[in-house]
Design a protein around this motif. Structure first.
Motif, PDB file in Angstrom:
ATOM      1  N   ALA A  17       0.177  -1.520  -0.276  1.00  0.00           N
ATOM      2  CA  ALA A  17      -0.018  -0.142   0.498  1.00  0.00           C
ATOM      3  C   ALA A  17       0.567   1.530  -0.225  1.00  0.00           C
ATOM      4  O   ALA A  17       1.106   1.717   1.390  1.00  0.00           O
ATOM      5  CB  ALA A  17      -0.864   0.333   1.455  1.00  0.00           C
ATOM      6  N   ARG A  18       0.496   2.332  -1.299  1.00  0.00           N
ATOM      7  CA  ARG A  18       1.211   3.949  -0.896  1.00  0.00           C
ATOM      8  C   ARG A  18      -0.188   4.483  -1.280  1.00  0.00           C
ATOM      9  O   ARG A  18      -1.382   3.849  -1.161  1.00  0.00           O
ATOM     10  CB  ARG A  18       1.882   3.727  -2.000  1.00  0.00           C
ATOM     11  CG  ARG A  18       3.239   2.861  -1.769  1.00  0.00           C
ATOM     12  CD  ARG A  18       4.001   3.218  -3.359  1.00  0.00           C
ATOM     13  NE  ARG A  18       4.778   4.137  -3.312  1.00  0.00           N
ATOM     14  CZ  ARG A  18       5.435   4.335  -4.420  1.00  0.00           C
ATOM     15  NH1 ARG A  18       5.636   3.646  -5.479  1.00  0.00           N
ATOM     16  NH2 ARG A  18       6.201   5.777  -4.511  1.00  0.00           N
ATOM     17  N   VAL A  19       0.499   5.849  -1.299  1.00  0.00           N
ATOM     18  CA  VAL A  19      -0.875   7.065  -0.557  1.00  0.00           C
ATOM     19  C   VAL A  19      -0.940   6.542  -1.817  1.00  0.00           C
ATOM     20  O   VAL A  19      -0.793   6.973  -3.299  1.00  0.00           O
ATOM     21  CB  VAL A  19      -0.682   8.250   0.076  1.00  0.00           C
ATOM     22  CG1 VAL A  19      -1.104   8.590  -1.171  1.00  0.00           C
ATOM     23  CG2 VAL A  19      -0.504   7.851   0.939  1.00  0.00           C
ATOM     24  N   ARG A  67      -2.600  -7.442  -1.537  1.00  0.00           N
ATOM     25  CA  ARG A  67      -3.336  -7.607  -1.642  1.00  0.00           C
ATOM     26  C   ARG A  67      -3.852  -9.352  -1.001  1.00  0.00           C
ATOM     27  O   ARG A  67      -4.824  -9.777   0.204  1.00  0.00           O
ATOM     28  CB  ARG A  67      -4.860  -7.790  -2.133  1.00  0.00           C
ATOM     29  CG  ARG A  67      -5.105  -6.296  -2.850  1.00  0.00           C
ATOM     30  CD  ARG A  67      -5.691  -5.410  -3.650  1.00  0.00           C
ATOM     31  NE  ARG A  67      -6.230  -4.867  -4.416  1.00  0.00           N
ATOM     32  CZ  ARG A  67      -6.563  -3.495  -4.209  1.00  0.00           C
ATOM     33  NH1 ARG A  67      -7.207  -3.934  -2.691  1.00  0.00           N
ATOM     34  NH2 ARG A  67      -6.927  -2.385  -4.513  1.00  0.00           N
ATOM     35  N   GLY A  68      -3.270  -9.933  -1.802  1.00  0.00           N
ATOM     36  CA  GLY A  68      -3.179 -11.679  -1.514  1.00  0.00           C
ATOM     37  C   GLY A  68      -2.157 -11.690   0.122  1.00  0.00           C
ATOM     38  O   GLY A  68      -2.914 -12.164   0.695  1.00  0.00           O
ATOM     39  N   THR A 100      -3.342   2.760  14.906  1.00  0.00           N
ATOM     40  CA  THR A 100      -2.931   3.454  15.646  1.00  0.00           C
ATOM     41  C   THR A 100      -2.100   3.860  13.294  1.00  0.00           C
ATOM     42  O   THR A 100      -1.675   2.945  13.103  1.00  0.00           O
ATOM     43  CB  THR A 100      -2.253   3.080  16.456  1.00  0.00           C
ATOM     44  OG1 THR A 100      -3.221   3.571  17.702  1.00  0.00           O
ATOM     45  CG2 THR A 100      -0.922   4.775  16.473  1.00  0.00           C
ATOM     46  N   GLY A 101      -2.155   5.221  13.363  1.00  0.00           N
ATOM     47  CA  GLY A 101      -1.480   4.597  12.441  1.00  0.00           C
ATOM     48  C   GLY A 101      -1.715   4.441  10.624  1.00  0.00           C
ATOM     49  O   GLY A 101      -3.504   4.444  11.037  1.00  0.00           O
ATOM     50  N   ALA A 102      -0.614   3.529  10.744  1.00  0.00           N
ATOM     51  CA  ALA A 102      -0.715   3.134   9.416  1.00  0.00           C
ATOM     52  C   ALA A 102      -1.934   1.455   9.599  1.00  0.00           C
ATOM     53  O   ALA A 102      -2.578   0.662   8.588  1.00  0.00           O
ATOM     54  CB  ALA A 102       0.239   2.610   8.727  1.00  0.00           C
ATOM     55  N   TYR A 129       4.368 -11.336   0.051  1.00  0.00           N
ATOM     56  CA  TYR A 129       4.955 -10.756  -0.572  1.00  0.00           C
ATOM     57  C   TYR A 129       5.697  -9.431  -0.600  1.00  0.00           C
ATOM     58  O   TYR A 129       6.751  -9.577  -0.685  1.00  0.00           O
ATOM     59  CB  TYR A 129       3.435 -10.184  -1.744  1.00  0.00           C
ATOM     60  CG  TYR A 129       4.118  -9.170  -2.674  1.00  0.00           C
ATOM     61  CD1 TYR A 129       5.071  -9.149  -3.487  1.00  0.00           C
ATOM     62  CD2 TYR A 129       3.568  -7.291  -2.295  1.00  0.00           C
ATOM     63  CE1 TYR A 129       5.109  -7.454  -4.397  1.00  0.00           C
ATOM     64  CE2 TYR A 129       4.108  -6.844  -2.844  1.00  0.00           C
ATOM     65  CZ  TYR A 129       4.599  -7.352  -4.312  1.00  0.00           C
ATOM     66  OH  TYR A 129       4.074  -5.843  -4.862  1.00  0.00           O
ATOM     67  N   CYS A 130       5.696  -9.017   1.195  1.00  0.00           N
ATOM     68  CA  CYS A 130       5.498  -7.798   1.511  1.00  0.00           C
ATOM     69  C   CYS A 130       7.249  -8.292   2.836  1.00  0.00           C
ATOM     70  O   CYS A 130       7.334  -7.000   2.875  1.00  0.00           O
ATOM     71  CB  CYS A 130       4.367  -7.496   2.430  1.00  0.00           C
ATOM     72  SG  CYS A 130       3.588  -6.644   1.478  1.00  0.00           S
ATOM     73  N   TYR A 131       7.298  -9.937   2.514  1.00  0.00           N
ATOM     74  CA  TYR A 131       8.484  -9.517   3.407  1.00  0.00           C
ATOM     75  C   TYR A 131       9.914  -8.926   2.959  1.00  0.00           C
ATOM     76  O   TYR A 131      10.710  -8.925   4.009  1.00  0.00           O
ATOM     77  CB  TYR A 131       9.330 -11.360   3.223  1.00  0.00           C
ATOM     78  CG  TYR A 131      10.353 -11.469   3.772  1.00  0.00           C
ATOM     79  CD1 TYR A 131       9.871 -12.283   5.640  1.00  0.00           C
ATOM     80  CD2 TYR A 131      11.689 -11.381   3.768  1.00  0.00           C
ATOM     81  CE1 TYR A 131      10.825 -13.118   6.254  1.00  0.00           C
ATOM     82  CE2 TYR A 131      12.719 -12.046   4.578  1.00  0.00           C
ATOM     83  CZ  TYR A 131      12.388 -12.102   5.686  1.00  0.00           C
ATOM     84  OH  TYR A 131      12.453 -12.973   6.744  1.00  0.00           O
TER      85      TYR A 131
END
Length: 327
Positions: free
Chosen positions: A62-64, A72-73, A143-145, A236-238
């Motif tokens: 996710a980015r702005v 999403r996976g 909180t936050g993200a 994926y985000c590792y």
């Protein structure tokens, strides 16, 4: 209400499961419940979203202004590892609590069961020693993200439960920085406040001691000790954490007495369990000179209104020609 008497042995767990792995979390719950029961513990507290993990450092693609299919996976894996309250997983927690004779208070990722089924909440689940589901609390403000992960709870889950050794309620992590949320809990007569958290900063300890002094209650804070080894490498985000240090959260779980003193010193840089005997008569004694919602309160000057009604996102009602004519 009579003053509290007697003592109770409590414990807070500092550990982490394999991220997004519900069974890993349950196995740790069983292990620590067995260990705690063997030491005579009656109340056992686990960290924020212990089932099934706090995804510290992950962007989930996710980015702005944009999201990725792969992110999403990863989120879908998080959703799959969440629990329903009530449901089969809370029944399993009830079996564990009953087997080991414990009050279990565990941070969980909860799936919404009322509408789409897709929204997740950061929740505390309360289970009694007879295996009964006593209630839950949903974090009011992620909180936050975290706001990308979890929805907002409402006032209907500002839960406080009665036990033989006092009234117990919880606020999650930075909810404890919300003065009005704390006041609501004090007004419900809590004697033990649990604070499952993901905050390992030194300043969190000052928060715990302040709240204990302010509420004249015991504060039990449970944090995760997290290393990169608890993250599945096929996420994926590792890559988001590959350059981070091996220890992602150093812990800092602690137990604080009603005058702000440590009953269990902060635990850092390792997994473990803090055990302490709480003299519940100290709660009453500590309020001799300061009772934040009693004799040290000024309701003629300050008033708090707490909306405990359940927030209805959608209301359905029948529509007929008669309704239209009346309108």
């Amino acid at each position: 209400m009579k003053g509290l008497n007697g003592a109770v042995r409590v414990a807070v767990v500092q550990a982490a499961p394999i991220l997004f792995d519900k069974e890993s979390a349950f196995q740790k719950v069983i292990s620590y419940a067995k260990e705690a029961s063997g030491q005579g513990v009656k109340l056992l507290v686990f960290p924020e979203v212990f089932i099934s993990g706090y995804p510290r450092g992950l962007s989930l693609g996710a980015r702005v202004g944009s999201r990725t299919p792969e992110g999403r996976g990863d989120w879908a894996r998080y959703w799959e590892s969440a629990i329903d309250i009530p449901g089969a997983d809370t029944e399993r927690l009830g079996e564990i609590a009953r087997e080991y004779g414990l009050y279990l208070m565990i941070g969980v990722v909860e799936r919404d069961q009322e509408f789409s089924g897709s929204t997740l909440y950061n929740s505390i689940v309360y289970v009694g020693p007879e295996g009964e589901l006593l209630g839950k609390h949903r974090k009011l403000m992620p909180t936050g993200a975290e706001r990308l992960l979890w929805g907002q709870g409402d006032g209907s889950t500002l839960t406080v439960i009665d036990t033989p050794f006092g009234r117990i309620g919880g606020l999650i992590c930075w909810e404890n920085y919300m003065p009005l949320a704390r006041t609501a809990m004090y007004a419900k007569g809590i004697d033990i406040l649990i604070t499952p958290t993901a905050d390992a900063r030194d300043t969190w300890q000052a928060t715990l001691q302040h709240i204990a002094c302010e509420g004249r209650c015991y504060v039990l804070s449970s944090n995760q000790y997290v290393t990169k080894s608890s993250y599945p490498t096929d996420l994926y985000c590792y890559s988001d954490i590959e350059q981070d240090s091996d220890v992602l959260c150093r812990g800092g779980s602690a137990i604080v007495g009603p005058l702000g003193e440590y009953i269990g010193e902060p635990l850092y840089d390792g997994e473990g369990m803090l055990v302490a005997d709480l003299d519940m008569s100290l709660v009453t004694r500590s309020r001799f000179d300061f009772d934040v919602v009693g004799h040290y309160n000024r309701p003629d000057v300050f008033q708090l209104i707490v909306n405990e009604t359940k927030r209805d996102i959608v209301r359905f009602q029948s529509y007929t020609i008669a309704n239209a004519i009346e309108a």
